[in-house]
Write a protein that holds these residues in place. Structure first.
Motif, PDB file in Angstrom:
ATOM      1  N   MET A 135     -85.038  36.522  11.151  1.00  0.00           N
ATOM      2  CA  MET A 135     -85.462  37.224  12.363  1.00  0.00           C
ATOM      3  C   MET A 135     -84.896  36.534  13.603  1.00  0.00           C
ATOM      4  O   MET A 135     -84.395  37.185  14.536  1.00  0.00           O
ATOM      5  CB  MET A 135     -86.990  37.241  12.410  1.00  0.00           C
ATOM      6  N   GLN A 136     -84.954  35.216  13.627  1.00  0.00           N
ATOM      7  CA  GLN A 136     -84.449  34.448  14.764  1.00  0.00           C
ATOM      8  C   GLN A 136     -82.940  34.620  14.919  1.00  0.00           C
ATOM      9  O   GLN A 136     -82.436  34.852  16.026  1.00  0.00           O
ATOM     10  CB  GLN A 136     -84.797  32.969  14.577  1.00  0.00           C
ATOM     11  N   MET A 137     -82.212  34.511  13.809  1.00  0.00           N
ATOM     12  CA  MET A 137     -80.752  34.630  13.872  1.00  0.00           C
ATOM     13  C   MET A 137     -80.341  36.043  14.286  1.00  0.00           C
ATOM     14  O   MET A 137     -79.389  36.220  15.058  1.00  0.00           O
ATOM     15  CB  MET A 137     -80.138  34.281  12.512  1.00  0.00           C
ATOM     16  N   GLY A 138     -81.065  37.051  13.790  1.00  0.00           N
ATOM     17  CA  GLY A 138     -80.740  38.423  14.159  1.00  0.00           C
ATOM     18  C   GLY A 138     -80.929  38.688  15.632  1.00  0.00           C
ATOM     19  O   GLY A 138     -80.081  39.321  16.281  1.00  0.00           O
ATOM     20  N   ALA A 139     -82.055  38.195  16.176  1.00  0.00           N
ATOM     21  CA  ALA A 139     -82.321  38.396  17.602  1.00  0.00           C
ATOM     22  C   ALA A 139     -81.320  37.630  18.456  1.00  0.00           C
ATOM     23  O   ALA A 139     -80.864  38.116  19.504  1.00  0.00           O
ATOM     24  CB  ALA A 139     -83.750  37.952  17.931  1.00  0.00           C
ATOM     25  N   LEU A 140     -80.949  36.438  18.003  1.00  0.00           N
ATOM     26  CA  LEU A 140     -79.984  35.633  18.761  1.00  0.00           C
ATOM     27  C   LEU A 140     -78.598  36.278  18.708  1.00  0.00           C
ATOM     28  O   LEU A 140     -77.846  36.234  19.697  1.00  0.00           O
ATOM     29  CB  LEU A 140     -79.935  34.212  18.192  1.00  0.00           C
ATOM     30  N   LYS A 141     -78.277  36.888  17.573  1.00  0.00           N
ATOM     31  CA  LYS A 141     -76.981  37.568  17.438  1.00  0.00           C
ATOM     32  C   LYS A 141     -76.898  38.759  18.391  1.00  0.00           C
ATOM     33  O   LYS A 141     -75.829  39.042  18.964  1.00  0.00           O
ATOM     34  CB  LYS A 141     -76.800  38.040  15.992  1.00  0.00           C
ATOM     35  N   GLU A 142     -78.021  39.455  18.574  1.00  0.00           N
ATOM     36  CA  GLU A 142     -78.041  40.553  19.534  1.00  0.00           C
ATOM     37  C   GLU A 142     -77.780  40.052  20.950  1.00  0.00           C
ATOM     38  O   GLU A 142     -77.119  40.713  21.751  1.00  0.00           O
ATOM     39  CB  GLU A 142     -79.391  41.275  19.489  1.00  0.00           C
ATOM     40  N   GLN A 143     -78.303  38.882  21.245  1.00  0.00           N
ATOM     41  CA  GLN A 143     -78.167  38.322  22.590  1.00  0.00           C
ATOM     42  C   GLN A 143     -76.766  37.759  22.817  1.00  0.00           C
ATOM     43  O   GLN A 143     -76.247  37.798  23.939  1.00  0.00           O
ATOM     44  CB  GLN A 143     -79.219  37.225  22.794  1.00  0.00           C
ATOM     45  N   TYR A 169     -77.443  29.403   6.121  1.00  0.00           N
ATOM     46  CA  TYR A 169     -77.916  30.759   6.420  1.00  0.00           C
ATOM     47  C   TYR A 169     -77.065  31.397   7.508  1.00  0.00           C
ATOM     48  O   TYR A 169     -76.651  30.745   8.469  1.00  0.00           O
ATOM     49  CB  TYR A 169     -79.383  30.719   6.874  1.00  0.00           C
ATOM     50  N   LYS A 170     -76.829  32.699   7.336  1.00  0.00           N
ATOM     51  CA  LYS A 170     -76.110  33.493   8.322  1.00  0.00           C
ATOM     52  C   LYS A 170     -76.884  34.788   8.578  1.00  0.00           C
ATOM     53  O   LYS A 170     -77.634  35.235   7.720  1.00  0.00           O
ATOM     54  CB  LYS A 170     -74.702  33.823   7.818  1.00  0.00           C
ATOM     55  N   PRO A 171     -76.702  35.402   9.750  1.00  0.00           N
ATOM     56  CA  PRO A 171     -77.390  36.665  10.021  1.00  0.00           C
ATOM     57  C   PRO A 171     -77.063  37.723   8.975  1.00  0.00           C
ATOM     58  O   PRO A 171     -75.930  37.787   8.479  1.00  0.00           O
ATOM     59  CB  PRO A 171     -76.865  37.064  11.405  1.00  0.00           C
ATOM     60  N   ASP A 172     -78.047  38.530   8.633  1.00  0.00           N
ATOM     61  CA  ASP A 172     -77.871  39.609   7.672  1.00  0.00           C
ATOM     62  C   ASP A 172     -78.449  40.877   8.288  1.00  0.00           C
ATOM     63  O   ASP A 172     -79.650  40.971   8.517  1.00  0.00           O
ATOM     64  CB  ASP A 172     -78.585  39.270   6.359  1.00  0.00           C
ATOM     65  N   GLU A 173     -77.588  41.839   8.554  1.00  0.00           N
ATOM     66  CA  GLU A 173     -78.030  43.046   9.265  1.00  0.00           C
ATOM     67  C   GLU A 173     -79.086  43.824   8.493  1.00  0.00           C
ATOM     68  O   GLU A 173     -80.045  44.343   9.077  1.00  0.00           O
ATOM     69  CB  GLU A 173     -76.818  43.948   9.549  1.00  0.00           C
ATOM     70  N   ASN A 174     -78.927  43.922   7.177  1.00  0.00           N
ATOM     71  CA  ASN A 174     -79.904  44.666   6.380  1.00  0.00           C
ATOM     72  C   ASN A 174     -81.264  43.977   6.377  1.00  0.00           C
ATOM     73  O   ASN A 174     -82.305  44.637   6.514  1.00  0.00           O
ATOM     74  CB  ASN A 174     -79.391  44.835   4.947  1.00  0.00           C
ATOM     75  N   LEU A 175     -81.267  42.668   6.198  1.00  0.00           N
ATOM     76  CA  LEU A 175     -82.527  41.928   6.223  1.00  0.00           C
ATOM     77  C   LEU A 175     -83.177  42.015   7.601  1.00  0.00           C
ATOM     78  O   LEU A 175     -84.399  42.178   7.720  1.00  0.00           O
ATOM     79  CB  LEU A 175     -82.289  40.464   5.841  1.00  0.00           C
ATOM     80  N   TYR A 176     -82.351  41.921   8.621  1.00  0.00           N
ATOM     81  CA  TYR A 176     -82.865  41.982   9.992  1.00  0.00           C
ATOM     82  C   TYR A 176     -83.516  43.332  10.262  1.00  0.00           C
ATOM     83  O   TYR A 176     -84.615  43.411  10.830  1.00  0.00           O
ATOM     84  CB  TYR A 176     -81.726  41.713  10.965  1.00  0.00           C
ATOM     85  N   LYS A 177     -82.858  44.408   9.832  1.00  0.00           N
ATOM     86  CA  LYS A 177     -83.424  45.745  10.021  1.00  0.00           C
ATOM     87  C   LYS A 177     -84.733  45.891   9.240  1.00  0.00           C
ATOM     88  O   LYS A 177     -85.714  46.455   9.742  1.00  0.00           O
ATOM     89  CB  LYS A 177     -82.434  46.814   9.565  1.00  0.00           C
TER      90      LYS A 177
END
Length: 329
Positions: A135-143, A169-177
């Motif tokens: 969740m943290q990596m996904g939100a940071l990737k958006e920013q 760990y790397k951002p995962d769009e499916n997990l983030y969604k």
């Protein structure tokens, strides 16, 4: 001065002040850590916040100490280009605000580090830790869409001085969604319950249920049978059986090695291990002599004995019963 009560009331005030200063009003949004936990607990804790006991408050302080230790160590080691308690807000209609323990900065790179204070280092990261990190990596990737984002979890056992580092760990769009969808469901139920509409939020039983203030009213624990804990109990019983087997191998081996040390008459070194004979003494009460002495004084041992109780987990195999309608004629 009642030191225990002073610590309790003082830490309760400090915890509220610290939360308000660093996290704001937690009832107005979902944090990254909330989304990976039991939805029912997350909602009810917001609707009916309970005062934490001293043990819980001390665990909170242990977590703050772990973060400070990491910050001090990194600074002293020369890693000064990092930020603490970085807020990243997820897009969408659900209010999600992630507060990241550490973000290490490099050209076009941001590395997230989540610090966990534990009483024992697990073999692998808990699923709730991973959910929080994704969740943290996904939100940071958006920013920071043009940056490479990566993450890790550092577990610290302050008691034993041991650590566990779970990296890669790397951002995962499916997990983030999926996490955002889960957050939306939690937030919708929460809003309905604020307005007084009856709702039965989903439950997510885990080993953390023992620390939940809402367990006594949880539908998963309303009956004596709780099949949701089957995997945990099966694992525990398996570990116990392995422990018995290992003990049978360990004790004879220790006895044989002690015999070698005894014969040698001195400590011996085996690569990086030193084997030596340790001798300890202990005191015990001669109850026979004490009973005789008390009898001469007109007393008995029973007059000075007190009973006390302690709790432990008793594990037994349940007996299976055959319903009368299934019994053979």
């Amino acid at each position: 001065m009642d030191i225990k009560n002073t610590l309790l009331t003082g830490l309760q005030k400090f915890a509220k002040q610290h939360t308000l200063t660093t996290l704001g009003d937690r009832s107005s949004y979902l944090g990254a850590s909330d989304i990976g936990y039991c939805p029912r607990k997350v909602i009810l804790d917001r609707l009916h916040p309970a005062e934490h006991d001293l043990a819980t408050l001390l665990r909170f302080q242990r977590g703050h100490m772990a973060e400070d230790i990491v910050a001090n160590a990194m600074t002293a080691a020369g890693y000064v280009n990092f930020d603490r308690q970085v807020e990243a807000i997820a897009s969408g209609t659900t209010p999600i605000r992630c507060h990241i323990d550490f973000v290490f900065n490099a050209p076009k790179l941001k590395a997230v580090l989540e610090v966990k204070s534990v009483s024992a280092i697990p073999d692998g990261p808990y699923s709730s830790w991973e959910s929080q990190l994704y969740m943290q990596m996904g939100a940071l990737k958006e920013q920071f869409p043009d940056y490479t984002i990566k993450g890790a979890v550092l577990a610290i056992d302050l008691g034993s001085g041991d650590i566990g580092f779970f990296n890669g760990y790397k951002p995962d769009e499916n997990l983030y969604k999926g996490l955002k969808d889960r957050a939306a469901s939690i937030w919708t139920d929460y809003q309905f319950m604020i307005l007084g509409h009856p709702k039965n939020p989903p439950t997510d039983p885990s080993l953390l249920c023992g620390y939940c203030n809402n367990l006594t009213t949880c539908p998963r624990f309303a009956a004596k049978e709780v099949p949701d804990l089957e995997d945990f109990v099966t694992e525990l019983r398996s570990l116990q059986e392995h422990g018995k087997v290992l003990d049978k191998k360990i004790e004879p081996m220790k006895a044989n090695l002690l015999s070698i040390v005894n014969q040698a008459g001195h400590a011996i070194k085996v690569n990086n291990t030193i084997l030596s004979k340790a001798v300890r003494s202990r005191q015990h009460t001669d109850t026979g002599r004490l009973s005789a002495f008390l009898a001469d004084m007109g007393h008995t041992m029973q007059e000075f004995q007190e009973s006390s109780s302690y709790s432990f987990l008793d594990i037994k195999t349940a007996k299976t019963t055959i319903p009368k309608t299934q019994k053979a004629a």
